[in-house]
Design an enzyme around this catalytic site. Structure first.
Site, short mmCIF file in Angstrom:
data_model
loop_
_atom_site.label_atom_id
_atom_site.label_comp_id
_atom_site.label_asym_id
_atom_site.label_seq_id
_atom_site.Cartn_x
_atom_site.Cartn_y
_atom_site.Cartn_z
N GLN A 1 7.39 -2.09 13.72
CA GLN A 1 6.33 -1.13 13.41
C GLN A 1 6.52 0.15 14.22
O GLN A 1 6.70 0.10 15.43
CB GLN A 1 4.96 -1.77 13.68
CG GLN A 1 3.78 -0.92 13.26
CD GLN A 1 3.69 -0.69 11.74
OE1 GLN A 1 4.09 -1.53 10.95
NE2 GLN A 1 3.22 0.47 11.35
N ASP B 1 12.36 -2.27 5.63
CA ASP B 1 11.75 -0.94 5.57
C ASP B 1 12.71 0.08 4.93
O ASP B 1 12.31 1.20 4.62
CB ASP B 1 11.42 -0.44 6.98
CG ASP B 1 10.01 -0.78 7.44
OD1 ASP B 1 9.09 -0.71 6.60
OD2 ASP B 1 9.83 -1.10 8.62
N LYS C 1 -0.03 -6.35 6.89
CA LYS C 1 1.27 -6.84 6.41
C LYS C 1 1.32 -8.37 6.51
O LYS C 1 1.82 -9.04 5.60
CB LYS C 1 2.40 -6.19 7.21
CG LYS C 1 2.58 -4.70 6.86
CD LYS C 1 3.52 -3.95 7.79
CE LYS C 1 3.50 -2.46 7.43
NZ LYS C 1 4.38 -1.62 8.27
N1 GUN Z 1 4.78 3.33 10.53
C1 GUN Z 1 4.22 4.06 9.55
N2 GUN Z 1 4.68 3.66 8.35
C2 GUN Z 1 5.54 2.66 8.58
C3 GUN Z 1 6.33 1.83 7.73
O1 GUN Z 1 6.34 1.94 6.51
N3 GUN Z 1 7.07 0.89 8.36
C4 GUN Z 1 7.09 0.75 9.72
N4 GUN Z 1 7.89 -0.19 10.23
N5 GUN Z 1 6.39 1.50 10.53
C5 GUN Z 1 5.61 2.44 9.96
#
Ligand code: GUN
Length: 279
Positions: free
Chosen positions: A93, A116, A49
């Site tokens: 996350q 998100d 990311k």
């Molecule tokens: N863990 C697995 N997929 C995601 C996601 O799309 N965003 C976040 N913040 N955590 C995750």
């Protein structure tokens, strides 16, 4: 043999567009990325990311908390980031260590910075079809379906999995595009029979090689959201790729399918966050 949908290429094209848009308008955008503990998979995702931010011209700010961080510490950090003008998007996350209540943490993020789209108010907006932030993984799947040229409207769409992050919002996006949508889960009777109806099949189960060729209609579009690590360390999806690719019309690989798209959609949302905050 199915056409392989190249998620890396579609994602690269989206990120290239975002990069141009940011440069053209001279946008100054910041994304806060919060990671708690040292889960190796989460570390890889967070690094990817941050790399995408750098490519697009978005500033990323990492906040790494220890595995034993308290709920108070994390909530305090989110409060600070909510009030920080240089931070347009906040991403925590998941999964979080077990002493932290994920729902409580997510609800603390300002809905205007929730890139998100996990906050209840953003989830509600997705349900209604009036949303600023895309649900990243489902929206990435929609882009991949679009890239095949196959129309969703009027098609039988089957989603395996009903998580809040993937299955449920995925069903909503397909419905908004006039698909006929069925959501399957662990209590579904005769799952294989339901899946065989699908013109578009989305696997979001979290079990390696769960979808086999007998569950797939000839020529179907098969989107594999799963990322499972086998005992030998190799990554594999929820779909048994070797046999399903002989029968499907289009299929996403793992890795290199849905994964890169989730990140591209996150970048889109971060630009959107900046726009709604400067309106
Ligand atoms: N863990 C697995 N997929 C995601 C996601 O799309 N965003 C976040 N913040 N955590 C995750």
């Amino acid at each position: 043999m199915a056409d392989i949908i190249d998620g890396k290429a579609v994602s690269a094209a989206v990120k290239e567009q975002i990069k141009e848009e940011i440069a053209r308008e001279g946008l100054d955008i910041g994304l806060a990325v919060v990671i708690v503990g040292d889960d190796p998979a989460s570390r890889v995702y967070v690094n990817n990311k941050k790399k995408a931010c750098e490519f697009c011209g978005i500033k990323s700010y990492e906040y790494a908390l220890p595995e034993d961080a308290t709920e108070e510490e994390l909530l305090e950090l989110i409060d600070t980031l909510n009030g920080d003008g240089k931070v347009n998007g906040i991403l925590v996350q998941l999964p979080l260590p077990k002493q932290l209540d994920e729902k409580k943490i997510i609800e603390r993020i300002s809905p205007m910075k929730d890139v998100d789209a996990f906050h209840e108010s953003n989830v509600g907006r997705i349900m209604i079809g009036n949303y600023a932030f895309l649900p990243c993984t489902p929206a990435g799947c929609m882009e991949l379906i679009r890239s095949t040229g196959v129309e969703v409207s009027g098609k039988e769409c089957v989603v395996i999995g009903r998580s809040n992050i993937v299955g449920k919002p995925m069903a909503m996006l397909l419905l908004h595009e006039n698909g006929t949508v069925t959501v399957c889960h662990s209590r579904t009777k005769d799952l294989a029979e339901v899946c065989r109806r699908a013109d578009i099949l989305i696997a979001a189960v979290g079990r390696a090689n769960f979808v086999t060729a007998d569950m797939v209609k000839e020529g179907a579009v098969v989107i594999d959201v799963g990322i499972n690590r086998l005992e030998n360390g190799k990554l594999c999806g929820d779909v048994k790729f070797d046999e399903v690719s002989e029968k499907a019309g289009y299929i996403t690989p793992v890795p290199g399918g849905v994964g890169p798209m989730t990140i591209a959609m996150l970048m889109k949302n971060t630009v959107m966050a900046k726009r709604i905050q400067t309106k």
